[in-house]
Design an enzyme around this catalytic site. Structure first.
Site, PDB file in Angstrom:
ATOM      1  N   HIS A 246       0.830  -1.207   0.000  1.00 14.97           N
ATOM      2  CA  HIS A 246       0.000   0.000   0.000  1.00 14.97           C
ATOM      3  C   HIS A 246       0.868   1.263   0.000  1.00 14.97           C
ATOM      4  O   HIS A 246       0.420   2.315  -0.449  1.00 14.97           O
ATOM      5  CB  HIS A 246      -0.935  -0.011   1.213  1.00 14.97           C
ATOM      6  CG  HIS A 246      -2.342   0.358   0.872  1.00 14.97           C
ATOM      7  ND1 HIS A 246      -3.118  -0.373  -0.010  1.00 14.97           N
ATOM      8  CD2 HIS A 246      -3.128   1.396   1.261  1.00 14.97           C
ATOM      9  CE1 HIS A 246      -4.307   0.187  -0.118  1.00 14.97           C
ATOM     10  NE2 HIS A 246      -4.332   1.265   0.634  1.00 14.97           N
ATOM     11  N   ARG A 249       1.254   2.219  -3.456  1.00 16.55           N
ATOM     12  CA  ARG A 249       0.009   2.835  -3.951  1.00 16.55           C
ATOM     13  C   ARG A 249      -0.058   4.293  -3.504  1.00 16.55           C
ATOM     14  O   ARG A 249      -0.396   5.182  -4.283  1.00 16.55           O
ATOM     15  CB  ARG A 249      -1.188   2.036  -3.440  1.00 16.55           C
ATOM     16  CG  ARG A 249      -2.560   2.596  -3.834  1.00 16.55           C
ATOM     17  CD  ARG A 249      -3.635   1.574  -3.438  1.00 16.55           C
ATOM     18  NE  ARG A 249      -4.978   2.120  -3.414  1.00 16.55           N
ATOM     19  CZ  ARG A 249      -5.768   2.211  -4.484  1.00 16.55           C
ATOM     20  NH1 ARG A 249      -5.328   1.828  -5.670  1.00 16.55           N
ATOM     21  NH2 ARG A 249      -6.992   2.692  -4.378  1.00 16.55           N
ATOM     22  N   HIS A 272     -11.022   5.042  -6.945  1.00 10.73           N
ATOM     23  CA  HIS A 272     -11.827   5.563  -5.845  1.00 10.73           C
ATOM     24  C   HIS A 272     -13.211   5.948  -6.355  1.00 10.73           C
ATOM     25  O   HIS A 272     -13.339   6.562  -7.420  1.00 10.73           O
ATOM     26  CB  HIS A 272     -11.161   6.807  -5.237  1.00 10.73           C
ATOM     27  CG  HIS A 272      -9.973   6.493  -4.383  1.00 10.73           C
ATOM     28  ND1 HIS A 272      -9.019   7.431  -4.045  1.00 10.73           N
ATOM     29  CD2 HIS A 272      -9.579   5.335  -3.791  1.00 10.73           C
ATOM     30  CE1 HIS A 272      -8.095   6.853  -3.292  1.00 10.73           C
ATOM     31  NE2 HIS A 272      -8.411   5.595  -3.124  1.00 10.73           N
ATOM     32  N   TYR A 281      -4.727  12.956  -0.492  1.00 16.34           N
ATOM     33  CA  TYR A 281      -3.346  13.023  -0.976  1.00 16.34           C
ATOM     34  C   TYR A 281      -2.914  14.459  -1.251  1.00 16.34           C
ATOM     35  O   TYR A 281      -1.727  14.762  -1.225  1.00 16.34           O
ATOM     36  CB  TYR A 281      -3.197  12.186  -2.247  1.00 16.34           C
ATOM     37  CG  TYR A 281      -3.369  10.711  -2.007  1.00 16.34           C
ATOM     38  CD1 TYR A 281      -2.328   9.950  -1.490  1.00 16.34           C
ATOM     39  CD2 TYR A 281      -4.567  10.073  -2.274  1.00 16.34           C
ATOM     40  CE1 TYR A 281      -2.482   8.587  -1.256  1.00 16.34           C
ATOM     41  CE2 TYR A 281      -4.730   8.720  -2.043  1.00 16.34           C
ATOM     42  CZ  TYR A 281      -3.687   7.994  -1.531  1.00 16.34           C
ATOM     43  OH  TYR A 281      -3.845   6.650  -1.301  1.00 16.34           O
TER      44      TYR A 281
END
Length: 301
Positions: A246, A249, A272, A281
């Protein structure tokens, strides 16, 4: 010793909802803490609790208890307590549900952990050390994870046919939702090398499988195997930060946004459902921008 109300609720969770043993043990611990507090405050059983009592219990968990619980633990205990009181009200054992307005504390926002581009490159380079057949696979695997932002479950579920062409890969996300994601030149070269020189060797060790990434016995790689590949590569690269699939990612998304990509494009690439999920982010990149501004602007400090 638990009350009859708690015992009945736990039985309900076991029989009606079929919760796992560990989950039930967690409920039992939470409700034991609640009943101990009720007894200490001389309130009696859960059937005699008021909204004010529940507010006092929430304050006790977060501030008065020694040691005080973490916010996430307070939220979990209060969730167990809300479930108990909802059950008692639905069973007609209390006239109302005193926990209906009980709200858990707001959990602090956890910013995704990303690592610098240089560390990603070092990890991928370190994955290429060792026996060629395995090294080619590991480099292709990590390049793909970083190039596409794929979840580890999406990467392990890939079949060879999901490489639509040299430019894109088909990923299947949560709920079977499909998305097409571009594959960069580094990942394309790594995948070509793996498919030509490594995968045929691995595939003859097991029964025929369409899986893209194969383990040493010729079977589809597991998520745990992918995690171990990354851990080993990070250790060889000397990357001290805790990394997981992750992490790649998160790094994929953060680096794209830092490079000027539109948040809605990144949302689509990550799979998403809501752009609000992706916007977390932007907080990471905003922090970076603030640091650069503070360091460079003559009147910033």
């Amino acid at each position: 010793m638990s009350s009859r109300a708690v015992d009945d609720y736990l039985r309900h969770l076991t029989v009606e909802r079929g919760l796992a043993r560990n989950t039930l043990a967690s409920y039992r611990r939470d409700l034991a803490m609640y009943e101990a507090w009720l007894e200490r405050e001389a309130i009696g059983g859960p059937e005699r609790v008021s909204e004010a009592d529940l507010s006092a219990f929430a304050r006790y968990l977060g501030a008065e208890r020694e040691p005080a619980l973490a916010v996430s633990s307070v939220a979990r205990v209060l969730s167990s307590v809300r479930g108990l009181h909802r059950f008692l009200a639905e069973e007609g054992r209390t006239a109302t549900d005193p926990a209906r307005n009980l709200r858990p504390p707001k959990l602090p926002m956890r910013l995704p952990k990303a690592i610098p581009v240089e560390q990603v490159a070092a990890i991928i380079e370190a994955a290429g050390i060792g026996e060629e057949v395995v090294a080619l696979r590991d480099v292709a695997l990590l390049e793909l994870l970083y190039a596409t932002g794929a979840r580890v479950s999406e990467a392990t579920a890939l079949n060879v046919d999901d490489l639509v062409d040299d430019e894109v890969v088909r990923l299947f996300g949560k709920g079977g939702k499909q998305r097409i994601v571009p594959v960069g030149s580094y990942a394309r070269r790594a995948l070509d090398a793996y498919l030509v020189r490594s995968r045929p060797v691995l595939s003859v060790r097991g029964s025929a499988t369409p899986a893209l990434f194969l383990g040493v016995r010729g079977r589809r790689m597991s998520r745990q195997a992918v995690w171990q590949v990354l851990q080993d590569a990070a250790e060889r690269a000397g990357v001290a930060a805790s990394v997981s699939p992750h992490t790649l990612r998160h790094s994929f998304a953060t680096h794209l946004l830092s490079g000027g990509a539109d948040v809605r494009v990144v949302q689509e690439l990550l799979g998403h459902a809501s752009v609000a999920t992706t916007q977390i982010y932007t907080l990471v990149t905003a922090d970076t921008l603030r640091e650069m501004y503070t360091a460079a602007h003559p009147r910033a400090r």
